[in-house]
Design a protein around this motif. Sequence first.
Motif, short mmCIF file in Angstrom:
data_model
loop_
_atom_site.label_atom_id
_atom_site.label_comp_id
_atom_site.label_asym_id
_atom_site.label_seq_id
_atom_site.Cartn_x
_atom_site.Cartn_y
_atom_site.Cartn_z
N ARG A 176 0.61 -1.02 -10.79
CA ARG A 176 -0.08 -0.06 -9.93
C ARG A 176 -1.57 -0.31 -10.01
O ARG A 176 -2.14 -0.37 -11.10
CB ARG A 176 0.22 1.37 -10.38
N ILE A 177 -2.21 -0.48 -8.85
CA ILE A 177 -3.65 -0.69 -8.80
C ILE A 177 -4.27 0.43 -7.98
O ILE A 177 -3.88 0.67 -6.83
CB ILE A 177 -4.01 -2.05 -8.18
N ASN A 178 -5.23 1.10 -8.58
CA ASN A 178 -5.95 2.18 -7.92
C ASN A 178 -7.39 1.73 -7.68
O ASN A 178 -8.12 1.46 -8.63
CB ASN A 178 -5.91 3.43 -8.79
N ARG A 179 -7.79 1.61 -6.42
CA ARG A 179 -9.14 1.19 -6.07
C ARG A 179 -9.89 2.37 -5.47
O ARG A 179 -9.40 3.01 -4.53
CB ARG A 179 -9.11 0.02 -5.08
N THR A 191 0.83 -1.20 0.00
CA THR A 191 0.00 0.00 0.00
C THR A 191 0.87 1.25 0.00
O THR A 191 1.70 1.45 0.90
CB THR A 191 -0.92 0.03 1.23
N ALA A 192 0.69 2.10 -0.99
CA ALA A 192 1.40 3.37 -1.07
C ALA A 192 0.58 4.51 -0.53
O ALA A 192 1.11 5.50 0.00
CB ALA A 192 1.80 3.66 -2.52
N VAL A 196 -10.20 5.40 -1.08
CA VAL A 196 -9.18 5.38 -2.13
C VAL A 196 -7.99 4.59 -1.62
O VAL A 196 -7.53 4.79 -0.50
CB VAL A 196 -8.73 6.81 -2.51
N GLU A 197 -7.50 3.68 -2.46
CA GLU A 197 -6.32 2.90 -2.10
C GLU A 197 -5.45 2.72 -3.34
O GLU A 197 -5.93 2.36 -4.42
CB GLU A 197 -6.71 1.53 -1.55
N ILE A 232 -14.35 0.65 -8.00
CA ILE A 232 -13.73 0.87 -9.31
C ILE A 232 -12.25 0.51 -9.19
O ILE A 232 -11.55 1.02 -8.31
CB ILE A 232 -13.88 2.33 -9.77
N LYS A 233 -11.78 -0.35 -10.06
CA LYS A 233 -10.40 -0.82 -10.02
C LYS A 233 -9.70 -0.47 -11.31
O LYS A 233 -10.13 -0.87 -12.39
CB LYS A 233 -10.36 -2.33 -9.78
#
Length: 217
Positions: free
Chosen positions: A174-177, A147-148, A155-156, A186-187
């Motif tokens: 990079r995964i933005n959830r 996790t950044a 938001v993750e 939304i992924k």
Amino acid sequence: MSLEWFDRVSGELQDHLKSICEKYDRNGSMIVERGSKHPRIEFYTELEDDERDYFSSLFFDPYNEEFYMESFDPDLGQISKVILSDIEDIIDAVHESFHNYLEEDDDDYDYAYEMDMDDDNDDLYDPDGENSDVYEIDVDWETPEVTAYIQNNEVEVTYQFGIVQETGDGVLKRINRIRTADDDLIKDETNFIFSKEEASTIIAMIASHMDSLSEME
């Protein structure tokens, strides 16, 4: 206070669990959260709609440099802390938690087999393709998702590093959830491939401009 023991276990734990448990190798994943006062490793399976079903949390006390799990005693109505002194104890505890989780699932984790989310493969964009085709390559993921950035469970942003089996190039996923107001998830996933020579240049460029970057809001 040191995170050296935490980082070592974080780097080795996923491979250990996959090697001793075929079911975990197929279904289990972990994500590292270093930003908390007590860093933790969360273990989960991923459902078809990109939702995560968490089954265990492993915490780290950086002051005493020890891992622990929390358990609830229904008779006493209290939360107790179980100290895990070495990596073998950690592996056994997570392994037991995973199988307890499977036993509680009425479908016996059948949904996990229907997913096409094998950790050893990833769909990546081919920048050299004439028609911008998508193709599948084999990737050895060297780290779990780390996790950044996280904000209010809405938001993750996570990153994962791997090596392309065929070429030896690096891959940064990079995964933005994002959780919407309607509670939809939304992924957005992007992958960046680079060579060893490029890696040193990228690292140097980022390091020399860190002070100019703004924090995420």
